[in-house]
Design a protein around this motif. Structure first.
Motif, PDB file in Angstrom:
ATOM      1  N   ALA A 535      57.902  -8.393 -76.447  1.00 59.44           N
ATOM      2  CA  ALA A 535      57.794  -8.094 -75.017  1.00 59.44           C
ATOM      3  C   ALA A 535      57.790  -6.592 -74.775  1.00 59.44           C
ATOM      4  O   ALA A 535      57.005  -6.086 -73.954  1.00 59.44           O
ATOM      5  N   VAL A 536      58.651  -5.862 -75.477  1.00 56.48           N
ATOM      6  CA  VAL A 536      58.703  -4.409 -75.306  1.00 56.48           C
ATOM      7  C   VAL A 536      57.368  -3.774 -75.676  1.00 56.48           C
ATOM      8  O   VAL A 536      56.828  -2.929 -74.953  1.00 56.48           O
ATOM      9  N   ILE A 537      56.814  -4.204 -76.812  1.00 60.25           N
ATOM     10  CA  ILE A 537      55.530  -3.664 -77.260  1.00 60.25           C
ATOM     11  C   ILE A 537      54.428  -4.016 -76.264  1.00 60.25           C
ATOM     12  O   ILE A 537      53.587  -3.171 -75.919  1.00 60.25           O
ATOM     13  N   ALA A 538      54.440  -5.267 -75.784  1.00 58.52           N
ATOM     14  CA  ALA A 538      53.393  -5.712 -74.857  1.00 58.52           C
ATOM     15  C   ALA A 538      53.398  -4.879 -73.575  1.00 58.52           C
ATOM     16  O   ALA A 538      52.343  -4.418 -73.118  1.00 58.52           O
ATOM     17  N   TYR A 539      54.577  -4.676 -72.992  1.00 58.43           N
ATOM     18  CA  TYR A 539      54.637  -3.904 -71.753  1.00 58.43           C
ATOM     19  C   TYR A 539      54.340  -2.423 -71.997  1.00 58.43           C
ATOM     20  O   TYR A 539      53.756  -1.751 -71.140  1.00 58.43           O
ATOM     21  N   ALA A 540      54.744  -1.902 -73.154  1.00 57.17           N
ATOM     22  CA  ALA A 540      54.446  -0.506 -73.476  1.00 57.17           C
ATOM     23  C   ALA A 540      52.943  -0.295 -73.628  1.00 57.17           C
ATOM     24  O   ALA A 540      52.385   0.695 -73.139  1.00 57.17           O
ATOM     25  N   VAL A 541      52.278  -1.244 -74.312  1.00 56.05           N
ATOM     26  CA  VAL A 541      50.827  -1.149 -74.483  1.00 56.05           C
ATOM     27  C   VAL A 541      50.131  -1.253 -73.134  1.00 56.05           C
ATOM     28  O   VAL A 541      49.192  -0.501 -72.834  1.00 56.05           O
ATOM     29  N   LEU A 542      50.589  -2.203 -72.292  1.00 55.48           N
ATOM     30  CA  LEU A 542      49.998  -2.360 -70.960  1.00 55.48           C
ATOM     31  C   LEU A 542      50.116  -1.062 -70.164  1.00 55.48           C
ATOM     32  O   LEU A 542      49.142  -0.598 -69.552  1.00 55.48           O
ATOM     33  N   GLY A 543      51.315  -0.461 -70.173  1.00 55.67           N
ATOM     34  CA  GLY A 543      51.507   0.780 -69.434  1.00 55.67           C
ATOM     35  C   GLY A 543      50.628   1.906 -69.954  1.00 55.67           C
ATOM     36  O   GLY A 543      50.063   2.677 -69.172  1.00 55.67           O
ATOM     37  N   THR A 544      50.491   1.987 -71.274  1.00 53.89           N
ATOM     38  CA  THR A 544      49.653   3.032 -71.866  1.00 53.89           C
ATOM     39  C   THR A 544      48.184   2.848 -71.488  1.00 53.89           C
ATOM     40  O   THR A 544      47.490   3.812 -71.148  1.00 53.89           O
ATOM     41  N   VAL A 545      47.721   1.604 -71.574  1.00 52.37           N
ATOM     42  CA  VAL A 545      46.317   1.321 -71.258  1.00 52.37           C
ATOM     43  C   VAL A 545      46.019   1.619 -69.791  1.00 52.37           C
ATOM     44  O   VAL A 545      45.001   2.241 -69.457  1.00 52.37           O
ATOM     45  N   VAL A 546      46.899   1.190 -68.899  1.00 53.17           N
ATOM     46  CA  VAL A 546      46.682   1.446 -67.471  1.00 53.17           C
ATOM     47  C   VAL A 546      46.687   2.948 -67.198  1.00 53.17           C
ATOM     48  O   VAL A 546      45.869   3.460 -66.419  1.00 53.17           O
ATOM     49  N   ALA A 547      47.584   3.681 -67.854  1.00 51.20           N
ATOM     50  CA  ALA A 547      47.617   5.136 -67.685  1.00 51.20           C
ATOM     51  C   ALA A 547      46.300   5.759 -68.150  1.00 51.20           C
ATOM     52  O   ALA A 547      45.783   6.691 -67.520  1.00 51.20           O
ATOM     53  N   ALA A 548      45.760   5.244 -69.262  1.00 60.59           N
ATOM     54  CA  ALA A 548      44.473   5.758 -69.755  1.00 60.59           C
ATOM     55  C   ALA A 548      43.356   5.463 -68.765  1.00 60.59           C
ATOM     56  O   ALA A 548      42.485   6.307 -68.519  1.00 60.59           O
ATOM     57  N   TRP A 549      43.369   4.263 -68.185  1.00 58.10           N
ATOM     58  CA  TRP A 549      42.362   3.919 -67.170  1.00 58.10           C
ATOM     59  C   TRP A 549      42.436   4.860 -65.984  1.00 58.10           C
ATOM     60  O   TRP A 549      41.415   5.356 -65.499  1.00 58.10           O
ATOM     61  N   LEU A 550      43.646   5.118 -65.517  1.00 55.66           N
ATOM     62  CA  LEU A 550      43.812   6.018 -64.377  1.00 55.66           C
ATOM     63  C   LEU A 550      43.356   7.429 -64.733  1.00 55.66           C
ATOM     64  O   LEU A 550      42.793   8.142 -63.895  1.00 55.66           O
ATOM     65  N   GLY A 551      43.599   7.825 -65.987  1.00 56.62           N
ATOM     66  CA  GLY A 551      43.123   9.125 -66.437  1.00 56.62           C
ATOM     67  C   GLY A 551      41.611   9.234 -66.381  1.00 56.62           C
ATOM     68  O   GLY A 551      41.063  10.296 -66.041  1.00 56.62           O
ATOM     69  N   LEU A 552      40.929   8.140 -66.695  1.00 56.18           N
ATOM     70  CA  LEU A 552      39.466   8.135 -66.604  1.00 56.18           C
ATOM     71  C   LEU A 552      39.001   8.296 -65.158  1.00 56.18           C
ATOM     72  O   LEU A 552      37.996   8.962 -64.894  1.00 56.18           O
ATOM     73  N   PHE A 553      39.732   7.699 -64.224  1.00 56.64           N
ATOM     74  CA  PHE A 553      39.382   7.869 -62.808  1.00 56.64           C
ATOM     75  C   PHE A 553      39.529   9.337 -62.393  1.00 56.64           C
ATOM     76  O   PHE A 553      38.701   9.873 -61.657  1.00 56.64           O
ATOM     77  N   VAL A 554      40.604   9.962 -62.852  1.00 62.42           N
ATOM     78  CA  VAL A 554      40.809  11.370 -62.541  1.00 62.42           C
ATOM     79  C   VAL A 554      39.662  12.201 -63.117  1.00 62.42           C
ATOM     80  O   VAL A 554      39.112  13.086 -62.437  1.00 62.42           O
ATOM     81  N   LEU A 555      39.296  11.913 -64.353  1.00 59.61           N
ATOM     82  CA  LEU A 555      38.188  12.634 -64.982  1.00 59.61           C
ATOM     83  C   LEU A 555      36.897  12.460 -64.184  1.00 59.61           C
ATOM     84  O   LEU A 555      36.171  13.429 -63.933  1.00 59.61           O
ATOM     85  N   CYS A 556      36.622  11.217 -63.775  1.00 60.76           N
ATOM     86  CA  CYS A 556      35.412  10.953 -62.989  1.00 60.76           C
ATOM     87  C   CYS A 556      35.442  11.723 -61.680  1.00 60.76           C
ATOM     88  O   CYS A 556      34.455  12.361 -61.291  1.00 60.76           O
ATOM     89  N   ALA A 557      36.569  11.659 -60.980  1.00 59.39           N
ATOM     90  CA  ALA A 557      36.660  12.326 -59.678  1.00 59.39           C
ATOM     91  C   ALA A 557      36.438  13.826 -59.812  1.00 59.39           C
ATOM     92  O   ALA A 557      35.747  14.448 -58.998  1.00 59.39           O
ATOM     93  N   VAL A 558      37.008  14.423 -60.857  1.00 56.81           N
ATOM     94  CA  VAL A 558      36.857  15.867 -61.061  1.00 56.81           C
ATOM     95  C   VAL A 558      35.426  16.200 -61.435  1.00 56.81           C
ATOM     96  O   VAL A 558      34.812  17.128 -60.893  1.00 56.81           O
ATOM     97  N   ARG A 559      34.851  15.442 -62.366  1.00 56.60           N
ATOM     98  CA  ARG A 559      33.488  15.723 -62.818  1.00 56.60           C
ATOM     99  C   ARG A 559      32.464  15.545 -61.706  1.00 56.60           C
ATOM    100  O   ARG A 559      31.491  16.286 -61.620  1.00 56.60           O
ATOM    101  N   LEU A 560      32.692  14.565 -60.857  1.00 60.02           N
ATOM    102  CA  LEU A 560      31.708  14.287 -59.815  1.00 60.02           C
ATOM    103  C   LEU A 560      31.822  15.245 -58.639  1.00 60.02           C
ATOM    104  O   LEU A 560      30.907  15.325 -57.815  1.00 60.02           O
ATOM    105  N   SER A 561      32.923  15.974 -58.537  1.00 53.87           N
ATOM    106  CA  SER A 561      33.071  16.889 -57.409  1.00 53.87           C
ATOM    107  C   SER A 561      32.925  18.343 -57.805  1.00 53.87           C
ATOM    108  O   SER A 561      32.552  19.170 -56.986  1.00 53.87           O
ATOM    109  N   ASP A 562      33.175  18.657 -59.064  1.00 52.28           N
ATOM    110  CA  ASP A 562      33.125  20.050 -59.496  1.00 52.28           C
ATOM    111  C   ASP A 562      31.832  20.411 -60.191  1.00 52.28           C
ATOM    112  O   ASP A 562      31.713  21.486 -60.763  1.00 52.28           O
ATOM    113  N   ARG A 563      30.859  19.514 -60.181  1.00 55.65           N
ATOM    114  CA  ARG A 563      29.609  19.780 -60.868  1.00 55.65           C
ATOM    115  C   ARG A 563      28.878  20.938 -60.202  1.00 55.65           C
ATOM    116  O   ARG A 563      28.756  21.007 -58.996  1.00 55.65           O
ATOM    117  N   PRO A 564      28.349  21.896 -60.973  1.00 56.70           N
ATOM    118  CA  PRO A 564      27.598  22.997 -60.383  1.00 56.70           C
ATOM    119  C   PRO A 564      26.254  22.533 -59.850  1.00 56.70           C
ATOM    120  O   PRO A 564      25.862  21.393 -60.011  1.00 56.70           O
TER     121      PRO A 564
END
Length: 609
Positions: A535-564
């Motif tokens: 259970a500990v591993i499962a929830y830790a993996v879930l939290g890590t994966v969701v954090a990575a997904w959110l990081g991709l959203f941040v990357l997209c938002a920055v790339r799509l707004s800061d493009r020259p």
């Protein structure tokens, strides 16, 4: 009573979205133009791209990916609600690949397909978006969409492993289930980002699709409310106003910024169309329990009012004030609506904590919605990164707080007055004031072919009578539920034997004296003790994966707004190009496939929306 048998019409529902999808593809090919392209395969894609650009005003690659993503997400959403309704009505599945499971798997897998479609079209269109990988043009939004689809699919076999370790828990919030839900729910944001990345000069149809994508975000973020929608919650009822506030705060702020005036209401209309369609499918032809759901109309009006008063150019100020309005007026409106629908509704004792946590949640998620709206031009002050991080931490804290589920010292005498195969239930509590501060108190029956609930009316100090008879025979399960603050308890009325898991019958008797226990003791009788490490591993993996997904959203938002003003990359030597045949309907100043005006560059903020 609904039947558990899988019939041909059910499998027809499974494949109906794909049949509709194919019909649309054929129509796009038939009405498209291929210019001077001689390659039959490229002609095929060219026709589709041309038709999509002409009909929507957005680049063909963006519409091909976004519409494919919406189709797959709709398929997965129907599957999720169908699956939960089946479990509420009948309990465990008889097979792994049921019709509802098939829809979920196909829908989540289809997200990867939608991302690949966007990449193929962007490459052939030579769209000036994203980045090059070898000879492929990869939009930033396609990366997040593919990652979310992959994560959702991987959660499906992990769900089987979880059940092997801990038994067949019929709960929506296990880590594997949350992985499935989060993958599909958050992918709705990827669809919106793909439309935003495409830019263009949208037609009426294009604007409808844009609004629909934000309605899909609201549908996706509302999925985690499922246990409350279906009336068999296993967690503190405090989660209900928190989850309503979270979905409304994020989506409606984003929708108002992205769509302009009345954007929040447009997103709600799209949300209601989707939820209404799913409700109709569950009611008939599937004949399952239909979930209640919040309307978000009051919240949308509150957001529109704030936008009128303070504007949206200062995204930080708008998000903060709109979030406060959503968490107070908006949540109050939806709680009032849900109380009208429910047989057992949250009591007034819930209000003090809801009045604290709902506004906090709505403000935090509204700040996140304002932050991810960064690619939408027109802001004079965006949500700072520090405010976004603080908001994310606040959301995590608010979601963790109600997880505690304790048991109080409450005795109960349950008396039955039979009415055929049902019974009117009398409940006597010890101490008599045990339910005075209850946040929820009532009776629920499930898995006998539907769900039945009844409220408890006090007839004497500590004595209550059910508002209606409840089932006490066959496959039905019936219990009394009591929630007080962080105490989430239940007492059995009737539970059938479960030989497969060695659970004995708890018969319906004229009078039973017992004590309340943790509600999952009765709701999840099929579970078993398993290794805590899993259970500990499962929830830790879930939290890590969701954090990575959110990081991709941040990357997209920055790339799509800061493009020259010019494209960040040029195609490699010998890379694919797409023969340009000007469209007679293409807007002035755009390229043949509906990219941004040439004078500002394909990815500049000044492009039309």
């Amino acid at each position: 009573m609904p039947s558990q048998d899988v019939t041909f019409p059910q499998w027809f529902i499974v494949f109906a979205p794909f049949q509709i999808y194919l019909v649309i593809v054929v129509a796009l090919v038939c009405f498209g133009e291929h210019g001077e392209e001689r390659n039959p395969l490229k002609q095929f894609f060219r026709r589709i791209s041309y038709s999509l650009q002409r009909a929507t005003g957005y680049p063909g690659w963006a519409m091909a990916g976004a519409l494919s993503g919406l189709a797959m997400l709709a398929t997965a959403a129907i599957g999720v609600y169908w699956d939960v309704a089946y479990h509420i009505d009948f309990g465990r599945d008889k097979a792994l690949m049921t019709p509802s499971h098939t829809m979920i798997v196909l829908g989540l897998g289809g997200l990867v397909y939608a991302a690949l479609i966007a990449i193929i079209f962007a490459t052939l269109d030579n769209a000036k978006v994203g980045f090059w990988v070898g000879g492929l043009r990869v939009p930033w939004s396609a990366v997040s969409m593919a990652a979310l689809g992959t994560g959702g699919i991987v959660s499906f076999p992990l769900d089987n492993m979880w059940h092997q370790a801990y038994g067949i828990d019929v709960t929506l919030w296990s880590p594997s289930h949350l992985g499935l839900i989060a993958g599909g729910s958050l992918a709705t944001i990827s669809v919106w980002l793909m439309i935003r990345e495409g830019r263009g000069s949208p037609t009426l149809l294009g604007r409808v699709i844009h609004a629909t994508s934000l309605g899909a975000v609201l549908v996706g973020l509302s999925l985690v409310q499922g246990e409350f929608d279906f009336g068999v919650p296993q967690f503190q009822v405090l989660y209900l106003p928190i989850l309503v506030a979270a979905a409304a705060g994020f989506t409606l702020v984003l929708a108002r910024v992205a769509l302009g005036p009345w954007g929040a209401l447009k997103a709600v209309v799209a949300y209601l169309a989707v939820r209404g369609t799913i409700a109709l499918l569950l009611a008939t032809p599937l004949n399952h329990t239909v979930p209640n759901f919040p309307l978000y109309i009051v919240a949308a009006l509150a957001v529109e009012g704030v936008a009128y008063l303070v504007g949206t150019d200062d995204r930080l100020r708008f998000a903060a004030v709109a979030g406060l309005a959503v968490g107070t007026v908006g949540v109050a409106g939806d709680l009032a609506w849900l109380r009208l629908l429910a047989d057992v509704d949250p009591s007034a004792s819930l209000l003090p904590k809801a009045a604290l946590f709902a506004p906090l949640t709505a403000v935090a998620t509204a700040l996140l919605g304002g932050a991810i709206s960064r690619p939408v031009p027109g802001w004079t002050r965006r949500v700072p990164a520090a405010a976004g991080v603080a908001a994310a931490v606040a959301v995590v804290g608010v979601l963790v707080f109600p997880l505690q589920r304790d048991v109080g010292e409450v005795g109960v005498v349950i008396r039955l007055q039979p009415v055929g195969e049902q019974a009117v239930v009398e409940v006597e509590l010890t101490p008599p004031d045990a339910a005075d501060s209850a946040t929820a108190f009532g009776i629920v029956s499930w898995q006998g072919g539907g769900r039945v609930s009844a409220s408890l009316k006090e007839v004497a100090p500590g004595r209550y009578v059910s508002s209606r008879p409840v089932p006490i025979t066959g496959d039905w399960k019936s219990m009394v539920g009591l929630q007080r603050s962080d105490e989430v308890m239940a007492a059995p009325i009737y539970l059938p034997a479960d030989p497969e898991y060695g659970d004995p019958e708890i018969p319906a008797v004229a009078e039973r004296r017992t004590a309340f226990v943790r509600n999952t003791t009765l709701l999840l009788r099929e579970t078993k003790s398993g290794p805590a490490t899993t259970a500990v591993i499962a929830y830790a993996v879930l939290g890590t994966v969701v954090a990575a997904w959110l990081g991709l959203f941040v990357l997209c938002a920055v790339r799509l707004s800061d493009r020259p003003a010019r494209d960040r990359g040029s195609p490699p030597a010998g890379g694919p190009t797409w023969p340009a045949t000007p469209s007679p309907t293409a807007p002035s100043g755009t390229d043949p496939l509906g990219s941004a005006p040439a004078s500002t560059g394909a990815g500049s903020q000044g492009s039309a929306r």
